[in-house]
Structures are given as C-alpha cells and as structure tokens.
Design a protein around this motif. Structure first.
Motif, PDB file in Angstrom:
ATOM      1  N   VAL A  16      23.403 -80.148  31.318  1.00  0.00           N
ATOM      2  CA  VAL A  16      22.249 -79.737  32.352  1.00  0.00           C
ATOM      3  C   VAL A  16      21.367 -79.005  31.607  1.00  0.00           C
ATOM      4  O   VAL A  16      20.164 -79.218  32.137  1.00  0.00           O
ATOM      5  CB  VAL A  16      23.224 -78.608  33.204  1.00  0.00           C
ATOM      6  CG1 VAL A  16      22.502 -77.756  33.982  1.00  0.00           C
ATOM      7  CG2 VAL A  16      24.307 -79.580  34.109  1.00  0.00           C
ATOM      8  N   ARG A  35      25.205 -73.587  36.912  1.00  0.00           N
ATOM      9  CA  ARG A  35      25.822 -75.167  37.577  1.00  0.00           C
ATOM     10  C   ARG A  35      25.066 -75.575  38.828  1.00  0.00           C
ATOM     11  O   ARG A  35      25.779 -76.130  39.524  1.00  0.00           O
ATOM     12  CB  ARG A  35      27.310 -74.875  37.500  1.00  0.00           C
ATOM     13  CG  ARG A  35      28.010 -74.748  36.406  1.00  0.00           C
ATOM     14  CD  ARG A  35      27.998 -75.827  35.416  1.00  0.00           C
ATOM     15  NE  ARG A  35      28.642 -75.786  34.135  1.00  0.00           N
ATOM     16  CZ  ARG A  35      29.722 -76.113  34.013  1.00  0.00           C
ATOM     17  NH1 ARG A  35      30.631 -76.705  34.888  1.00  0.00           N
ATOM     18  NH2 ARG A  35      30.314 -76.023  32.818  1.00  0.00           N
ATOM     19  N   SER A  56      30.623 -83.905  37.122  1.00  0.00           N
ATOM     20  CA  SER A  56      29.696 -84.665  36.061  1.00  0.00           C
ATOM     21  C   SER A  56      30.430 -85.902  35.683  1.00  0.00           C
ATOM     22  O   SER A  56      31.404 -86.315  35.753  1.00  0.00           O
ATOM     23  CB  SER A  56      29.614 -83.613  34.936  1.00  0.00           C
ATOM     24  OG  SER A  56      28.740 -82.492  35.417  1.00  0.00           O
ATOM     25  N   GLU A  59      26.084 -89.419  35.554  1.00  0.00           N
ATOM     26  CA  GLU A  59      24.460 -89.534  35.491  1.00  0.00           C
ATOM     27  C   GLU A  59      23.957 -90.772  35.570  1.00  0.00           C
ATOM     28  O   GLU A  59      24.549 -91.610  34.844  1.00  0.00           O
ATOM     29  CB  GLU A  59      24.370 -88.736  34.209  1.00  0.00           C
ATOM     30  CG  GLU A  59      24.542 -87.138  34.283  1.00  0.00           C
ATOM     31  CD  GLU A  59      26.152 -86.786  34.201  1.00  0.00           C
ATOM     32  OE1 GLU A  59      26.763 -87.632  33.797  1.00  0.00           O
ATOM     33  OE2 GLU A  59      26.613 -85.699  34.719  1.00  0.00           O
ATOM     34  N   ILE A  63      22.943 -84.861  39.556  1.00  0.00           N
ATOM     35  CA  ILE A  63      21.669 -84.117  39.404  1.00  0.00           C
ATOM     36  C   ILE A  63      20.272 -84.765  39.444  1.00  0.00           C
ATOM     37  O   ILE A  63      19.298 -84.297  39.623  1.00  0.00           O
ATOM     38  CB  ILE A  63      21.733 -83.450  38.179  1.00  0.00           C
ATOM     39  CG1 ILE A  63      22.197 -84.137  36.646  1.00  0.00           C
ATOM     40  CG2 ILE A  63      22.592 -82.182  38.176  1.00  0.00           C
ATOM     41  CD1 ILE A  63      22.319 -83.452  35.272  1.00  0.00           C
ATOM     42  N   VAL A  76      26.832 -78.568  40.292  1.00  0.00           N
ATOM     43  CA  VAL A  76      27.251 -79.269  39.392  1.00  0.00           C
ATOM     44  C   VAL A  76      28.660 -79.097  38.905  1.00  0.00           C
ATOM     45  O   VAL A  76      29.226 -77.885  38.644  1.00  0.00           O
ATOM     46  CB  VAL A  76      26.445 -78.952  37.625  1.00  0.00           C
ATOM     47  CG1 VAL A  76      27.165 -79.763  36.671  1.00  0.00           C
ATOM     48  CG2 VAL A  76      25.083 -79.570  38.186  1.00  0.00           C
TER      49      VAL A  76
END
Lengths: 330, 330
Positions: A16, A35, A56, A59, A63, A76
């Motif tokens: 992050v 988060r 998570s 990716e 996000i 997150v």
C-alpha cells in the motif's frame, strides 16, 4: 519460494505504501487508517461516493481501481482476507459527499459481514449507505443459487460503471440500480494451471498436478467444478466461453465487453491467444465484442491461469463503460 | 509446462491476432504483413513516423506501445528473436508521412542487422530513416563500453518521449536528438529469481537454484553479473537502485521517472514493495521521483523477477513524458 519479500507480516503495508507513492496523482492514504486508499477525488460534494474493498494479493485489484470516475475509497485486507469493518467504515466516511455511498463489493463471507457492520456504523453517522454484492463467478454455485456465487473480475466492470454513473450526478438509488445491472450482466469463469503461495504460509495453497488444470477455480484457489487434462489453448478458450455464455443466455445481437485477466504468472501473450479464440466463439454465438480488456487486471499472487468475464451491454451501460477514468489499474 | 498453448509454432501469429482484435480502436494489422502492427494514426502527413520492433514474449512490449503519440509501426519477431528486415522495412513504409522515420530499437545483434538492412531498402524508396539504439541495461557491459549494452525497459521511455516529440511537429533530426537524449538519460537493471520456457523448446532457458537470484539478468535470460543468495525485498531494491544510480551519477535535485516492471510471474504486490524501497533510496540520493510506473510493462514470458529503470528528466523531457497517449501498454 522465489519471491521479493521482507517480513511476510509487512507485505500489505509495504504494498500500500508503494502504491500510494507511485500513484499520488490519483490516490492517497487515509489520514488515520493505512488500510484505506482514497481517490484524490473522494468526497466530492453532492456526488454519490463509491466504496469497495477486499483482500490483498489480487493487485491491481482492489486498490488499483481507486480514482476519478471510479472507486472513491478502497478498504485493504490482509492477503486473501477481508478488510475490517472499521476500514470499510472509514472508507464510507471518506467517500461521503452528502449524497450517500454505494458499497460495491464481492460475495465473500468476511466481506459481507464487515460491510454490513460498517453500514450500520455509518448509519449512526447519518450517512445513507446501499450495497451491491458481486456474484459473477459462474462455477461457484448453480444458476438457481446465484446469490451464493462469488464475485470475481466482473467487479471491475461494476466499479467502472458504478463510478461513471455517480459521476453523471445520479442519485444513490440510480447508482445502485445501474451497478446492480452491471454485475447482473456479468458472467465470469476461471481456469487454474498452477497454485500460489501465501508468503507467511510458505507452501502452495492447493495442488495442480503437471498436465492437469482446474476449471472453475476461484480467486483464492477455491476448488473448481472439475480437474481435467490440460488441453490446448483453443480448447480451454472454448470451454471457458461455453461456460460463460451457457449461463448468460444472451439474445443474438447483444453487444458485450470482454475481460481476459491473467491470474499472476501466465505470460501476457497467452492471454491474447485465449482472447482471440474466445472472441471468435463469442461472435459465432451471434454476439458482438464492443470492447476488450486483456492483461493482468485481477490476479491471485503468482497463480497460473486466466479468467474470462463477459458483460452484456445496453444503451445505458455503453457510455458509462466508455467514460474517461484516471486510476492506476487501467 | 503449465501453459495455454496450441501449436508452439503458431503462438506469435495467434498473439498478434488477439492483440489487434482486442485493441482495434488503437491498432491494426498491416494489410500485407501480419508481423507488422500499425497504429491507427500511422502515416499522418508531415509528421515524423516512429518505428520499433523486437522479439515476442515481452508483451505488452513491443506491440503494446503502438498507438497515438507513441510508436506508429512495430515489427514483430518470433519469441525472443528479431523481426525480419522485411518487417522493419514494411514498418518504415507504413509509418512514413513524408517527414522521415525514426527507428527507435534495442541493441541486439539481430535487430541491429535487420534495421540496417531495412533502412537501406527504405532509402531506395526515397524515405529518410534515422535510428536510435537503446542501451540502458547497465549490467550488460561496463560504462566504458556503453555501446555494447543491451536495450531493456528504458525503451518504453524512449518510445514515449520520441513519439511525443514527433507529435509536436518536430523534424526528424529533432526527434532523433530527443529520443537519443531519453535513452542516454535511462539506466536499467534486472534481477531474475526464476527462468522461463520457450514452448517450442519445452524446458527452462536457464537455471536459478532455489534460494538464489541472478543480478543483472537480461530479458532473454542473458547471464547477469553475479548469482547470489536471494535477499530480502529491501536488500534487492537497495542493490538494484545502487547499480542504476552509481552508473547514472546524477546531480542532486534531478527529477526522475521510475519504471519498475515485473518479468512475467512476479506478483504485482511485490513490485510495489520493491518500488517503495527504491523510491526511498532514490530520494535519499537527493533525487526527486516525478513520475512512477509499476506493473508488467516489459516481460519475459513467465520469468520471475523485476527490472528497475530510472530516467533523468529535464524541462524538455517532462512535458513529452506527460503528453497524453492512447496505446494498449499504458
């Protein structure tokens, strides 16, 4: 485990931190909760706020879809785990511009529970919250129990269309209805050829024998509907397309958006090989590919495999899908 | 080999077919050569044309950077092999709008030979052709023999800036000078943690023992400068940053663009972990990160590993880097 890691407990914080640093023109960290990733446009007055969140390891999801005309605030979680109710609540507060907040998320037990708690907390703050639960993963439950299906890469289409609808100045009810339509119009399927490893665990999260593949696999290695011999790319593409279109049952002439995502360790060229065959089969079924996305859009660490998502479009959804966005994931 | 393939001999044709089908708003196949991908904006009158090309298996490179204000025509080679001179020649013809053509490519023996032949052929057609040869890979030769270094992910920066310069209406000499400056201002390094397999070969193209890593590895598995114990992500990031910055030797206060690319099978979250540390080290060296790119920008099939590219900016390069583009790779 041939991986770039420090302390496995720090991966999410470090990811992050790197993410908001790399994309500070579009996103930022919440001032009090690391988060929670916020769009630089979060909280615009009188616009419906869009919130999502998830574990998570996927990716650029989740996000990466935070940004302009997309998601305003993303909660997150740990690798493959739901964010906390507090993080969803902080997202709702940050995304609220006074016109209410739409939480558009995937159908997983932890997310369901934590979003519900967060919505209650937000209600006490005087924020109107409504939700759409994505369930586009065809193989995770029969069509008669669609509410049990998991949400997968179709969520990206739901965020894109929901975020665009909010940007038009629509009301919360209108945004919810359109986001619901977007995910109702999505069907997805995944095929796994190789597992992934959570660094803190240190061994693969499931097994796939060499020469086999798992059809209908989930984003965390949830078992598919069958394990079978690894076929040619064209045969796999045919299977995936058939699974999606049989469940979709779209009238001939329907325009669709097609999203083919790698699961993390599949070479990008092979995603185009799959896409070419899928598009041929989709068109042979009388449908028209209006827009395509091919790449690593929704991954599962270094899992080997791919997903197919088909979104049926109409005159409302097409311009929303086409609206300009600024987010790191596209 | 857990992969989505049909006949290994058909992979490149199938990849290109899927690619132009997925992105027909930005690219198209050359009418007569299916190893030539054209931008929909190729051949614009009185604008300098931009050409590149290279082996397949690096997707989204090279084809993915074909588009508006980027590359006009891209020659496609077999997996990890140079395109033919004929394909480069066809690219030059298609990219030519009467103001000359800049061929911006990487320093590999096959590409050097075939671009030279293509330029001669184009000269006979009356097209003015000039070239820039990318050599940003620090570990492939000492600084005193920079002309021997290979081109790697810095090529993306060269294409971006060269394409933007051409879009401003600059002359061929001006485009060449700016593209040359862009690549002269780039330094890159790669670290490999796991090999990749060419489907027609069927076994990995090199070996990396578990627990080891190869520092300075090339995009086709060319040996690096050392094999050593696999370190933590932070230690690897520190090594990579030091290699690049020691060679770069930039004055304090310089603004840079940073590109961290996965090699194909590295989870995206780990690229952000690496980037966060690299950015800290770059800033500790007195430099300023103006822009960052983190993701799978220049891969090597399913190789495990990552590359770092640092581009030193100035007042000319910054707006060119910032110019809007439309291409599938960004």
């Amino acid at each position: 485990m041939q991986r770039f890691i420090n302390n496995p407990d720090d991966i999410v914080d470090e990811t992050v931190a790197g993410f908001v640093r790399a994309h500070s023109d579009m996103v930022k960290l919440d001032a009090e909760n690391n988060r929670v990733v916020l769009s630089q446009w979060a909280g615009e007055k009188d616009r419906v706020g869009i919130v999502t969140g998830g574990g998570s390891g996927h990716e650029p999801a989740f996000i990466g879809y935070t940004g302009k005309n997309m998601v305003d605030a993303t909660a997150v979680g740990e690798l493959f785990s739901s964010p906390t109710a507090k993080s969803f609540h902080d997202c709702i507060k940050a995304a609220n511009g006074g016109a209410g907040v739409a939480v558009l998320y995937g159908n997983y037990a932890g997310d369901n529970m934590n979003v519900k708690m967060a919505a209650k907390m937000a209600k006490r703050d005087g924020i109107e919250v409504k939700t759409v639960v994505a369930n586009d993963d065809v193989c995770s439950a029969p069509a008669t129990e669609r509410e049990k299906r998991r949400g997968v890469a179709g969520e990206i289409m739901m965020w894109k269309i929901g975020g665009a609808k909010a940007a038009t100045g629509a009301s919360l009810d209108e945004v919810i209805a359109t986001a619901q339509k977007a995910i109702d119009n999505c069907r997805s399927v995944g095929v796994g050829l190789g597992p992934c490893t959570l660094p803190a665990v240190g061994h693969p999260n499931f097994e796939i024998e060499p020469g086999k593949m798992e059809v209908g696999i989930g984003h965390h290695g949830e078992p598919g509907t069958r394990v079978e011999e690894l076929k040619t790319a064209n045969e796999v593409a045919d299977d995936m397309t058939r699974i999606v279109l049989d469940d979709h049952n779209l009238p001939a002439g329907t325009e669709v958006a097609v999203l083919v995502s790698g699961l993390g360790a599949t070479p990008v060229d092979e995603l185009y090989v799959l896409f070419d065959r899928m598009a041929s089969q989709i068109e042979a079924a009388g449908l028209k590919v209006y827009k395509a996305y091919v790449g690593n859009y929704f991954t599962s660490l270094e899992m080997v495999g791919a997903t197919l998502t088909v979104l049926a479009l109409d005159d409302e959804l097409k311009p929303l899908l086409d609206m300009d966005t600024a987010c790191p994931g596209f």
